[in-house]
Every structure is written in structure tokens, then in C-alpha cells.
Write a protein that holds these residues in place. Structure first.
Motif, PDB file in Angstrom:
ATOM      1  N   THR A  23       0.835  -1.191   0.000  1.00  0.00           N
ATOM      2  CA  THR A  23       0.000   0.000   0.000  1.00  0.00           C
ATOM      3  C   THR A  23       0.872   1.243   0.000  1.00  0.00           C
ATOM      4  O   THR A  23       1.987   1.236   0.506  1.00  0.00           O
ATOM      5  N   GLY A  24       0.343   2.312  -0.605  1.00  0.00           N
ATOM      6  CA  GLY A  24       1.044   3.596  -0.636  1.00  0.00           C
ATOM      7  C   GLY A  24       0.324   4.585   0.247  1.00  0.00           C
ATOM      8  O   GLY A  24       0.758   4.903   1.354  1.00  0.00           O
ATOM      9  N   ALA A  25      -0.842   5.052  -0.211  1.00  0.00           N
ATOM     10  CA  ALA A  25      -1.642   5.984   0.581  1.00  0.00           C
ATOM     11  C   ALA A  25      -2.313   5.295   1.758  1.00  0.00           C
ATOM     12  O   ALA A  25      -2.866   5.945   2.637  1.00  0.00           O
ATOM     13  N   GLY A  26      -2.285   3.966   1.783  1.00  0.00           N
ATOM     14  CA  GLY A  26      -2.882   3.229   2.884  1.00  0.00           C
ATOM     15  C   GLY A  26      -4.287   2.749   2.616  1.00  0.00           C
ATOM     16  O   GLY A  26      -4.805   1.901   3.335  1.00  0.00           O
ATOM     17  N   GLN A  27      -4.945   3.255   1.554  1.00  0.00           N
ATOM     18  CA  GLN A  27      -6.337   2.885   1.321  1.00  0.00           C
ATOM     19  C   GLN A  27      -6.477   1.418   0.903  1.00  0.00           C
ATOM     20  O   GLN A  27      -7.422   0.750   1.318  1.00  0.00           O
ATOM     21  N   HIS A  28      -5.553   0.913   0.088  1.00  0.00           N
ATOM     22  CA  HIS A  28      -5.604  -0.506  -0.260  1.00  0.00           C
ATOM     23  C   HIS A  28      -5.283  -1.351   0.972  1.00  0.00           C
ATOM     24  O   HIS A  28      -5.908  -2.411   1.186  1.00  0.00           O
ATOM     25  N   GLY A  29      -4.344  -0.895   1.770  1.00  0.00           N
ATOM     26  CA  GLY A  29      -4.030  -1.623   3.004  1.00  0.00           C
ATOM     27  C   GLY A  29      -5.207  -1.668   3.955  1.00  0.00           C
ATOM     28  O   GLY A  29      -5.511  -2.713   4.551  1.00  0.00           O
ATOM     29  N   VAL A  30      -5.890  -0.539   4.118  1.00  0.00           N
ATOM     30  CA  VAL A  30      -7.073  -0.497   4.982  1.00  0.00           C
ATOM     31  C   VAL A  30      -8.159  -1.425   4.447  1.00  0.00           C
ATOM     32  O   VAL A  30      -8.789  -2.177   5.204  1.00  0.00           O
ATOM     33  N   ALA A  31      -8.397  -1.377   3.139  1.00  0.00           N
ATOM     34  CA  ALA A  31      -9.419  -2.246   2.548  1.00  0.00           C
ATOM     35  C   ALA A  31      -9.068  -3.715   2.743  1.00  0.00           C
ATOM     36  O   ALA A  31      -9.934  -4.539   3.085  1.00  0.00           O
ATOM     37  N   THR A  32      -7.794  -4.069   2.534  1.00  0.00           N
ATOM     38  CA  THR A  32      -7.376  -5.453   2.702  1.00  0.00           C
ATOM     39  C   THR A  32      -7.509  -5.889   4.153  1.00  0.00           C
ATOM     40  O   THR A  32      -8.025  -6.980   4.444  1.00  0.00           O
ATOM     41  N   ALA A  33      -7.061  -5.044   5.083  1.00  0.00           N
ATOM     42  CA  ALA A  33      -7.183  -5.366   6.501  1.00  0.00           C
ATOM     43  C   ALA A  33      -8.649  -5.518   6.913  1.00  0.00           C
ATOM     44  O   ALA A  33      -9.006  -6.386   7.710  1.00  0.00           O
ATOM     45  N   THR A  34      -9.499  -4.681   6.346  1.00  0.00           N
ATOM     46  CA  THR A  34     -10.927  -4.715   6.659  1.00  0.00           C
ATOM     47  C   THR A  34     -11.556  -6.034   6.236  1.00  0.00           C
ATOM     48  O   THR A  34     -12.266  -6.690   7.014  1.00  0.00           O
ATOM     49  N   VAL A  35     -11.317  -6.440   4.991  1.00  0.00           N
ATOM     50  CA  VAL A  35     -11.932  -7.668   4.485  1.00  0.00           C
ATOM     51  C   VAL A  35     -11.320  -8.898   5.145  1.00  0.00           C
ATOM     52  O   VAL A  35     -12.018  -9.884   5.415  1.00  0.00           O
ATOM     53  N   CYS A  36     -10.023  -8.838   5.461  1.00  0.00           N
ATOM     54  CA  CYS A  36      -9.412  -9.942   6.202  1.00  0.00           C
ATOM     55  C   CYS A  36     -10.050 -10.081   7.590  1.00  0.00           C
ATOM     56  O   CYS A  36     -10.294 -11.207   8.060  1.00  0.00           O
ATOM     57  N   ALA A  37     -10.320  -8.954   8.242  1.00  0.00           N
ATOM     58  CA  ALA A  37     -10.980  -9.010   9.548  1.00  0.00           C
ATOM     59  C   ALA A  37     -12.359  -9.644   9.422  1.00  0.00           C
ATOM     60  O   ALA A  37     -12.765 -10.468  10.260  1.00  0.00           O
ATOM     61  N   LYS A  38     -13.079  -9.268   8.388  1.00  0.00           N
ATOM     62  CA  LYS A  38     -14.422  -9.829   8.175  1.00  0.00           C
ATOM     63  C   LYS A  38     -14.387 -11.346   8.033  1.00  0.00           C
ATOM     64  O   LYS A  38     -15.251 -12.053   8.548  1.00  0.00           O
ATOM     65  N   PHE A  39     -13.370 -11.862   7.315  1.00  0.00           N
ATOM     66  CA  PHE A  39     -13.314 -13.295   7.049  1.00  0.00           C
ATOM     67  C   PHE A  39     -12.357 -14.054   7.977  1.00  0.00           C
ATOM     68  O   PHE A  39     -12.173 -15.268   7.816  1.00  0.00           O
TER      69      PHE A  39
END
Length: 417
Positions: A121-137
Motif C-alpha cells: 500500500t502507498g496511501a494506505g487505502q488498499h491496506g485499509v481495505a485489505t485489513a478490513t476484508v481480512c478481519a471480516k473473514f
């Protein structure tokens, strides 16, 4: 939404994953079996109604799609020309377009039996999205982020850690997105058994550029029917505009209009401090030439010896020294036009959006808005521009405050001077 979307547009890579002279699959022998497994799983998923049913449900009830197509009346009036519509993907859960793609990749990862997800991730938005969906699953998540970006995107680093992700600061190079992607690829080679690499943009080896584009195409698909509802049946935008780092939000908007030759397509790269010989920018198509990086052939910023240069932008999400291979192909075939916007122009557009529409944008779409500001006034009033507002600006307020000379620790709101 269904897989009909991906049967509607014939433009795509050939069987070797190439868009003309660009794209391909330049990876080590260790990674090739993983890449081929991913390609096979995605090809199977594209024709599986249960895959798209799960995607549709999550896009609607988890992400909050469709995102609004908003007529920016005050911006339109102020610029005095074309009608300006903003595709409000910053209203998605996690605050950007990134989650559209992350959902698709992580559903594929689960189907493949992978339990560990890595991302750059650069701006962090892809990292946040990935962390979010990983938390969900309930999946383990490791996010590689350049040390420089960890500093300037601290709010998103905190979000990722709150969501249970391990954030790994990358100190090699200039500590930005390119370096984070390098380390993520090294991790993937080392942990081939249980790890899935969730790439955040339309770059990397085939099938990533086409796969990420396909997931992001929900953006342009929605624009087609939303604009028809608001402007009349059959009405298409005259111009679509989006900011480009690697280029996933842009390809998501552009792809459903590629076959509509009457629609002008404009991608906006990061011009940094100015596109000149100093290379203090990230405008790969303006100041670069073709080469190979991160598993694909595309336009890159490089020196005379072919060494990749360290790009620069005020926006952490745009300072990648390359671009997605499909964008390179669209550039060379002249189906799309690519321009650059400087830091100064993006900062002006950031403030303009806040003042005129009450929308605080990320610095990435501020670049696209800056170009809208340049061209809209010279276009007729019945000309329709659709711009992708691909991210919200809460992650960037500290950066903007610093560049504008405000001390955020001063409760009186005074200048840092």
C-alpha cells in the motif's frame, strides 16, 4: 450485477496477458505455479453465478454500492462550462474504490484455501481495505508499506493495526509504494503454500491487471445507468476523467466506455513539482519509456541505463514510477489522453472542492479535479464530464495542512508561520 458485465466488452489481454506490447508475466519459476493457479481460479469464478452472487451481496450490503453519481452544481456554475458529475466512490466503506477489488481477490483466496493475505500500500487505502476484508473473514493480514508513507499516512496505519493487520515498514529505496511492492513479492516467493498476494492496482503479472480492472469496472458500469437515469435514456458522458497512479480507479471508470468512441477518456498523472529532467514527478507516460517492473512490461520512469527512478508526488497513492499496462496500451493507441497535474494545482483543487461542494477529497482525485478545472470552462454547457472521486481526504488532511502552513496542534487554527 452479474458476470454479464465482463461479457459485454471485448477489449482485453491476449492469451499471454498482453495489451499490445504491454503486460505479460515476468515472474520467477517459484511464482509461476501460483500465478497459473490464480488465473485458472479466476477464469472459473467469472462463469460461476455463486461467485457473483456473493460479490453482489457484499458490494451492496457491506461496501454500500452503488456509490452516488452526484451533479456538482456549484463547481459547474463556478467553472462556467461543462456539467460536472462526481462519481462518489469515496463514500464506499473504507473511504475509497480499493475495497471493490479487494473483496473479489479475497473471495478467490478463500476458494483457493489461502489463509494468509499480503498486500502493498502507498496511501494506505488498499491496506485499509485489505485489513478490513481480512478481519471480516478471519484471515491473517500483512501489509507492506514504505517507511516514508508510514510517516505521512499515519491515520491509515493506525486503522490497519486496529483491524488486526501487521504493518511492515519498508526502508529500502525511498520507502514508498514501489519498495513496498518489491518486499511483498519477496514475501510471496518465500511463503507460497498458504499466502495470497492481493495487489491493489492494475499492475503486476497477468492476470492481475485484467482481474483488478474487472472488479473495479463496477464503477463505470454504474455510471452508465446512473447518468441515463439523470440525463435521459441513452445519454453517455462526453468525457470521463480519473487520477492515475497504477491506475485501478481509472480503469474501473474507463473500461465500460472503451467501445464508445464518442466518449473522451482522460487520465491524470502526478506531475509533482513539474515534469522536467529532474524527475520530481510520477508521470510515467509523460516522462517515461517502456520497461519491465513488478512482473509486467509498461511505461516506467527510468534512467539511461534502465534503472528505475524514484518518483515523487505530494500524494502517497500516486507516487508509483510506473503505470498499469492497459493504460500504456490505451496511450499508444490514442484511445485515451494522459496529462499531468502538479502538487500546487492539486492543492488548489483540494481546497476548491471543500469550498464549493463541501466534499473533502483525497489528494489523488484532487489531481483529476484540477484538470477538470482547466478544461470545463472552454466546453459547451451541454457537455457532460464524469470525474471519479476515488477517495476521501481524511487521510490527507495532515499533509495538506503542512503544505498550506497550518499548525494542526494550534487550537486557534493559526498559520505555522
Amino acid at each position: 450485477m452479474s458476470n454479464d458485465l465482463f461479457n459485454s466488452f471485448m477489449t482485453g489481454p491476449d492469451e499471454n496477458g498482453r495489451f499490445g506490447d504491454f503486460g505479460g508475466r515476468f515472474v520467477s519459476e517459484t511464482l509461476m505455479p501460483l500465478i497459473l493457479d490464480l488465473e485458472a481460479e479466476y477464469e472459473k469464478a467469472k462463469d460461476d453465478p455463486t461467485f457473483w452472487a456473493e460479490m453482489d451481496d457484499l458490494w451492496k450490503h457491506y461496501v454500500g454500492r452503488p456509490s452516488p453519481l452526484y451533479f456538482a452544481s456549484r463547481i459547474t456554475e463556478e467553472l462556467g462550462g461543462a456539467k460536472i458529475y462526481l462519481k462518489r466512490d469515496e463514500l464506499n466503506h473504507t473511504g475509497a474504490h480499493k475495497v471493490n477489488n479487494v473483496l473479489g481477490q479475497i473471495i478467490l483466496a478463500r476458494r483457493m484455501g489461502k489463509t494468509r493475505i499480503i498486500a502493498e500500500t502507498g496511501a494506505g487505502q488498499h491496506g485499509v481495505a485489505t485489513a478490513t476484508v481480512c478481519a471480516k473473514f478471519g484471515l491473517k493480514c500483512v501489509v507492506y508499506m514504505g517507511a516514508h508513507d508510514v510517516q505521512r499516512q499515519a491515520p491509515n496505519v493506525f486503522r490497519m493495526r486496529l483491524l488486526g493487520a501487521e504493518v511492515v515498514p519498508v526502508t529500502s529505496g525511498r520507502g514508498t509504494l514501489k519498495d513496498a511492492m518489491n518486499d511483498a513479492l519477496r514475501d510471496w516467493v518465500t511463503n507460497v503454500r498458504d499466502t495470497f498476494y492481493c495487489i491493489g492496482t492494475v499492475a503486476g503479472p497477468h492476470p492481475y491487471p485484467a482481474m483488478v480492472r474487472d472488479f473495479q469496472s463496477i464503477i463505470g458500469k454504474e455510471v452508465r445507468w446512473q447518468l441515463a437515469e439523470q440525463e435521459g435514456e441513452g445519454r453517455l458522458p462526453d468525457t470521463v476523467i480519473a487520477a492515475i497512479g497504477g491506475g485501478s480507479n481509472a480503469m474501473g471508470l474507463f473500461y465500460p466506455f472503451l467501445d464508445d468512441k464518442e466518449v473522451n477518456i482522460i487520465g491524470v498523472e502526478a506531475g509533482g513539482r513539474g515534469v522536467d529532467e529532474k524527475m520530481e514527478h510520477c508521470a510515467s507516460l509523460t516522462g517515461g519509456r517502456p520497461g519491465v517492473l513488478h512482473g509486467n512490461r509498461t511505461y516506467l520512469l527510468q534512467d539511461d541505463d534502465g534503472q528505475i527512478l524514484e518518483g515523487y508526488s505530494i500524494s502517497a497513492g500516486l507516487d508509483y514510477p510506473g503505470i498499469g499496462p492497459e493504460h500504456s496500451w490505451l496511450h499508444d493507441t490514442k484511445r485515451a489522453q494522459y496529462v499531468s497535474i502538479t502538487d500546487k494545482e492539486a492543492l488548489e483543487a483540494f481546497q476548491f472542492s471543500c469550498a464549493m461542494e463541501g466534499i473533502i477529497p483525497a489528494l489523488e482525485p484532487s489531481h483529476a479535479l484540477a484538470h477538470v478545472m482547466k478544461i470545463a470552462g472552454d466546453l459547451p454547457k451541454d457537455h457532460i464530464i464524469v470525474m471519479n472521486m476515488c477517495g476521501r481526504g481524511d487521510k490527507d488532511v495532515q499533509t495538506v495542512a503542512r503544505h498550506l502552513g497550518f499548525d494542526m496542534s494550534d487550537t486557534e487554527g493559526r498559520s505555522a508561520d
